[in-house]
Design a protein around this motif. Sequence first.
Motif, PDB file in Angstrom:
ATOM      1  N   ASN A  23     -20.396  47.590 -30.302  1.00 48.41           N
ATOM      2  CA  ASN A  23     -20.071  48.877 -29.691  1.00 48.41           C
ATOM      3  C   ASN A  23     -19.021  49.606 -30.532  1.00 48.41           C
ATOM      4  O   ASN A  23     -18.406  49.025 -31.432  1.00 48.41           O
ATOM      5  CB  ASN A  23     -19.632  48.705 -28.229  1.00 48.41           C
ATOM      6  N   GLY A  56     -21.521  57.594 -32.540  1.00 49.55           N
ATOM      7  CA  GLY A  56     -22.445  56.680 -31.875  1.00 49.55           C
ATOM      8  C   GLY A  56     -21.739  55.688 -30.982  1.00 49.55           C
ATOM      9  O   GLY A  56     -20.561  55.394 -31.174  1.00 49.55           O
ATOM     10  N   ASN A  57     -22.488  55.174 -30.019  1.00 49.91           N
ATOM     11  CA  ASN A  57     -21.948  54.169 -29.102  1.00 49.91           C
ATOM     12  C   ASN A  57     -22.274  52.749 -29.543  1.00 49.91           C
ATOM     13  O   ASN A  57     -21.563  51.823 -29.195  1.00 49.91           O
ATOM     14  CB  ASN A  57     -22.483  54.398 -27.689  1.00 49.91           C
ATOM     15  N   GLU A  58     -23.359  52.590 -30.309  1.00 47.61           N
ATOM     16  CA  GLU A  58     -23.734  51.266 -30.792  1.00 47.61           C
ATOM     17  C   GLU A  58     -24.035  51.317 -32.286  1.00 47.61           C
ATOM     18  O   GLU A  58     -24.625  52.280 -32.775  1.00 47.61           O
ATOM     19  CB  GLU A  58     -24.958  50.732 -30.039  1.00 47.61           C
ATOM     20  N   TYR A  59     -23.631  50.243 -32.957  1.00 50.16           N
ATOM     21  CA  TYR A  59     -23.782  50.134 -34.405  1.00 50.16           C
ATOM     22  C   TYR A  59     -24.394  48.782 -34.741  1.00 50.16           C
ATOM     23  O   TYR A  59     -24.152  47.795 -34.058  1.00 50.16           O
ATOM     24  CB  TYR A  59     -22.412  50.227 -35.089  1.00 50.16           C
ATOM     25  N   GLU A  60     -25.157  48.764 -35.829  1.00 51.54           N
ATOM     26  CA  GLU A  60     -25.701  47.513 -36.341  1.00 51.54           C
ATOM     27  C   GLU A  60     -25.041  47.233 -37.680  1.00 51.54           C
ATOM     28  O   GLU A  60     -24.890  48.127 -38.515  1.00 51.54           O
ATOM     29  CB  GLU A  60     -27.212  47.631 -36.527  1.00 51.54           C
ATOM     30  N   GLU A 101     -27.187  57.446 -38.937  1.00 47.78           N
ATOM     31  CA  GLU A 101     -28.587  57.018 -39.028  1.00 47.78           C
ATOM     32  C   GLU A 101     -29.243  57.403 -40.349  1.00 47.78           C
ATOM     33  O   GLU A 101     -30.203  56.777 -40.784  1.00 47.78           O
ATOM     34  CB  GLU A 101     -29.422  57.633 -37.894  1.00 47.78           C
ATOM     35  N   ILE A 128     -26.875  53.094 -34.363  1.00 46.19           N
ATOM     36  CA  ILE A 128     -28.240  52.858 -33.867  1.00 46.19           C
ATOM     37  C   ILE A 128     -28.452  53.502 -32.503  1.00 46.19           C
ATOM     38  O   ILE A 128     -29.580  53.638 -32.057  1.00 46.19           O
ATOM     39  CB  ILE A 128     -28.592  51.364 -33.808  1.00 46.19           C
ATOM     40  N   LYS A 129     -27.345  53.907 -31.840  1.00 46.85           N
ATOM     41  CA  LYS A 129     -27.481  54.532 -30.525  1.00 46.85           C
ATOM     42  C   LYS A 129     -26.346  55.524 -30.323  1.00 46.85           C
ATOM     43  O   LYS A 129     -25.188  55.182 -30.443  1.00 46.85           O
ATOM     44  CB  LYS A 129     -27.459  53.477 -29.424  1.00 46.85           C
ATOM     45  N   ARG A 130     -26.735  56.748 -30.039  1.00 45.36           N
ATOM     46  CA  ARG A 130     -25.737  57.805 -29.788  1.00 45.36           C
ATOM     47  C   ARG A 130     -25.252  57.790 -28.371  1.00 45.36           C
ATOM     48  O   ARG A 130     -25.803  57.314 -27.482  1.00 45.36           O
ATOM     49  CB  ARG A 130     -26.310  59.164 -30.127  1.00 45.36           C
TER      50      ARG A 130
END
Length: 130
Positions: A23, A56-60, A101, A128-130
């Motif tokens: 996160n 973003g809220n999630e990162y890889e 991204e 990976i997630k905004r």
Amino acid sequence: MVITNKILSIIREEVEKMNNIFNAEYVANHIFFSLEQDEDSELTFQQYHQKIKMFGNEYELVEVDPNTLRGFAKDWDSNSVETYEYMFNNNIKVPEIVIDEQNKIIDGSNRATAAMLKKKRIMAFKVIKR
């Protein structure tokens, strides 16, 4: 046994780490406290966390070729780049960069520049997630 929201949250974080998913708060903590504040030194932790969360809220966590990155700073800090080049030359862990991204650099332009000059791949937290 009663499972609280806090325990569920901890379990979720551990599972995400195993999947290389993090996160925004984890990314901000990891990067902010890994650096000697040579980049973004004018930001407090709260400001840096907001900057990371804004993208973003999630990162890889991924390994990237610096030649695929966009948004390098035109006026990079030569002292920082030299420090990171030294780290690459001596197999010292270089802190990760943060990218969106489309592989545009959010944070870590000096680290990415050093990776490109040394023809080394670099680890990045990628949105990976905004």
